[in-house]
Design a protein around this motif. Sequence first.
Motif, mmCIF file in Angstrom:
data_model
loop_
_atom_site.group_PDB
_atom_site.id
_atom_site.type_symbol
_atom_site.label_atom_id
_atom_site.label_comp_id
_atom_site.label_asym_id
_atom_site.label_seq_id
_atom_site.Cartn_x
_atom_site.Cartn_y
_atom_site.Cartn_z
ATOM 1 N N ILE A 155 23.020 -33.612 18.205
ATOM 2 C CA ILE A 155 23.251 -34.902 19.125
ATOM 3 C C ILE A 155 24.499 -34.474 19.786
ATOM 4 C CG2 ILE A 155 23.697 -37.310 19.158
ATOM 5 C CD1 ILE A 155 22.359 -37.171 16.446
ATOM 6 N N LYS A 156 24.429 -34.584 21.087
ATOM 7 C CA LYS A 156 25.571 -34.417 21.981
ATOM 8 C C LYS A 156 26.064 -35.568 22.536
ATOM 9 C CE LYS A 156 27.856 -31.639 25.742
ATOM 10 N NZ LYS A 156 27.872 -30.776 26.883
ATOM 11 N N ALA A 157 27.142 -36.071 22.525
ATOM 12 C CA ALA A 157 27.797 -37.176 23.062
ATOM 13 C C ALA A 157 27.994 -37.177 24.424
ATOM 14 C CB ALA A 157 28.859 -37.896 22.373
ATOM 15 N N GLU A 170 29.257 -39.592 26.211
ATOM 16 C CA GLU A 170 30.346 -40.617 26.308
ATOM 17 C C GLU A 170 30.967 -40.895 25.240
ATOM 18 O OE1 GLU A 170 28.681 -44.475 27.486
ATOM 19 O OE2 GLU A 170 27.602 -44.801 25.542
ATOM 20 N N ASP A 171 32.293 -41.357 25.277
ATOM 21 C CA ASP A 171 33.173 -41.762 23.834
ATOM 22 C C ASP A 171 32.253 -42.894 23.111
ATOM 23 O OD1 ASP A 171 34.992 -40.109 24.599
ATOM 24 O OD2 ASP A 171 36.337 -41.714 25.151
ATOM 25 N N GLY A 172 32.460 -42.799 21.922
ATOM 26 C CA GLY A 172 31.930 -43.966 21.151
ATOM 27 C C GLY A 172 30.422 -43.944 20.631
ATOM 28 N N VAL A 173 29.792 -42.759 20.887
ATOM 29 C CA VAL A 173 28.362 -42.848 20.523
ATOM 30 C C VAL A 173 28.129 -42.909 19.027
ATOM 31 C CG1 VAL A 173 26.369 -41.162 20.418
ATOM 32 C CG2 VAL A 173 27.566 -41.477 22.535
ATOM 33 N N ASN A 174 27.279 -43.637 18.528
ATOM 34 C CA ASN A 174 27.166 -43.826 16.953
ATOM 35 C C ASN A 174 25.810 -43.088 16.834
ATOM 36 O OD1 ASN A 174 28.973 -45.343 15.112
ATOM 37 N ND2 ASN A 174 28.605 -46.970 17.016
ATOM 38 N N VAL A 175 26.138 -42.422 15.724
ATOM 39 C CA VAL A 175 24.900 -41.804 14.877
ATOM 40 C C VAL A 175 24.812 -42.361 13.500
ATOM 41 C CG1 VAL A 175 23.853 -39.676 13.814
ATOM 42 C CG2 VAL A 175 25.312 -39.582 15.893
ATOM 43 N N LYS A 226 33.237 -38.193 23.613
ATOM 44 C CA LYS A 226 32.298 -37.291 24.761
ATOM 45 C C LYS A 226 32.662 -36.033 24.404
ATOM 46 C CE LYS A 226 32.157 -37.412 29.870
ATOM 47 N NZ LYS A 226 31.497 -36.001 29.849
ATOM 48 N N ASP A 227 31.269 -34.974 24.474
ATOM 49 C CA ASP A 227 31.346 -33.598 24.353
ATOM 50 C C ASP A 227 31.181 -33.330 22.827
ATOM 51 O OD1 ASP A 227 31.010 -33.356 27.071
ATOM 52 O OD2 ASP A 227 33.007 -33.098 27.513
ATOM 53 N N GLU A 228 31.373 -34.335 21.988
ATOM 54 C CA GLU A 228 31.419 -33.830 20.628
ATOM 55 C C GLU A 228 29.917 -33.718 20.320
ATOM 56 O OE1 GLU A 228 34.857 -35.271 17.805
ATOM 57 O OE2 GLU A 228 33.389 -36.964 18.392
ATOM 58 N N VAL A 229 29.448 -32.877 19.444
ATOM 59 C CA VAL A 229 28.354 -32.279 19.025
ATOM 60 C C VAL A 229 28.225 -32.449 17.434
ATOM 61 C CG1 VAL A 229 26.711 -30.378 18.747
ATOM 62 C CG2 VAL A 229 27.878 -30.718 20.725
ATOM 63 N N MET A 230 27.106 -33.050 17.028
ATOM 64 C CA MET A 230 26.639 -33.237 15.386
ATOM 65 C C MET A 230 25.484 -32.685 15.282
ATOM 66 S SD MET A 230 26.413 -36.660 13.226
ATOM 67 C CE MET A 230 25.690 -36.708 11.440
ATOM 68 N N ILE A 231 25.588 -31.749 14.380
ATOM 69 C CA ILE A 231 24.209 -31.094 13.836
ATOM 70 C C ILE A 231 23.880 -31.526 12.516
ATOM 71 C CG2 ILE A 231 23.390 -28.854 13.383
ATOM 72 C CD1 ILE A 231 25.534 -27.743 15.048
ATOM 73 N N ALA A 232 22.654 -32.059 12.283
ATOM 74 C CA ALA A 232 22.361 -32.615 11.239
ATOM 75 C C ALA A 232 20.660 -32.462 10.594
ATOM 76 C CB ALA A 232 22.464 -34.350 11.192
ATOM 77 N N GLN A 233 20.477 -32.818 9.694
ATOM 78 C CA GLN A 233 19.053 -32.900 8.988
ATOM 79 C C GLN A 233 18.483 -34.107 8.735
ATOM 80 O OE1 GLN A 233 20.167 -29.599 5.926
ATOM 81 N NE2 GLN A 233 18.216 -28.798 6.583
ATOM 82 N N PHE A 234 17.381 -34.230 8.204
ATOM 83 C CA PHE A 234 16.666 -35.385 7.454
ATOM 84 C C PHE A 234 16.880 -34.678 6.077
ATOM 85 C CE2 PHE A 234 15.032 -36.305 11.620
ATOM 86 C CZ PHE A 234 15.370 -37.757 11.575
ATOM 87 N N THR A 235 17.247 -35.642 5.184
ATOM 88 C CA THR A 235 17.408 -35.188 3.957
ATOM 89 C C THR A 235 16.640 -36.223 2.751
ATOM 90 O OG1 THR A 235 19.378 -36.400 3.585
ATOM 91 C CG2 THR A 235 19.733 -34.432 4.491
ATOM 92 N N GLU A 236 16.908 -35.886 1.522
ATOM 93 C CA GLU A 236 16.216 -36.706 0.456
ATOM 94 C C GLU A 236 16.958 -38.069 0.606
ATOM 95 O OE1 GLU A 236 18.297 -34.161 -0.022
ATOM 96 O OE2 GLU A 236 19.222 -34.356 -1.927
ATOM 97 N N ARG A 254 23.114 -44.971 18.966
ATOM 98 C CA ARG A 254 23.411 -45.834 20.168
ATOM 99 C C ARG A 254 24.642 -45.114 21.043
ATOM 100 N NH1 ARG A 254 24.792 -51.628 17.290
ATOM 101 N NH2 ARG A 254 24.036 -52.238 19.155
ATOM 102 N N GLY A 255 24.165 -45.128 22.287
ATOM 103 C CA GLY A 255 25.093 -44.598 23.287
ATOM 104 C C GLY A 255 24.197 -43.659 23.939
ATOM 105 N N LYS A 256 24.973 -43.035 25.193
ATOM 106 C CA LYS A 256 24.522 -42.077 25.813
ATOM 107 C C LYS A 256 24.654 -40.674 25.083
ATOM 108 C CE LYS A 256 25.531 -44.284 30.327
ATOM 109 N NZ LYS A 256 25.893 -44.425 31.436
ATOM 110 N N ALA A 257 23.544 -39.866 24.861
ATOM 111 C CA ALA A 257 23.678 -38.781 24.241
ATOM 112 C C ALA A 257 22.318 -37.833 24.881
ATOM 113 C CB ALA A 257 23.790 -39.136 22.682
ATOM 114 N N ILE A 258 22.543 -36.513 24.356
ATOM 115 C CA ILE A 258 21.302 -35.735 24.384
ATOM 116 C C ILE A 258 21.019 -35.176 22.968
ATOM 117 C CG2 ILE A 258 20.513 -33.512 25.105
ATOM 118 C CD1 ILE A 258 22.637 -33.352 27.388
#
Length: 76
Positions: A15-17, A19-24, A43-53, A61-65
């Motif tokens: 998930i790449k934000a 805009e500021d304040g994107v919520n994951v 803005k421009d922060e990236v989160m890399i995550a998995q589905f887990t147990e 929520r918010g503008k993101a790729i």
Amino acid sequence: MEKLSSQFKSDFFVIKALEDGVNVIGLTRGSDTRFHHSEKLDKDEVMIAQFTEHTSAVKVRGKAIIQTSHGQIDNN
Ligand code: TRP
């Protein structure tokens, strides 16, 4: 327990934000579906995550790729 944990480990998603304040927001796995974690990305922060147990669904929520193995979503 470790075997059970690994059953739920899936591909990473990104998930790449845009805009500021994107919520994951992570939602719990199982019959009791609730928020368990909210991560705020600027803005421009990236989160890399998995589905887990612990996490079976994610709400963004918010503008993101959002990139997954199923494709890319531009949440503009
Ligand atoms: N502790 C959480 C878990 O293992 C961390 C996590 C993984 C998470 N994927 C997530 C939090 C997606 C929010 C969204 O499930």
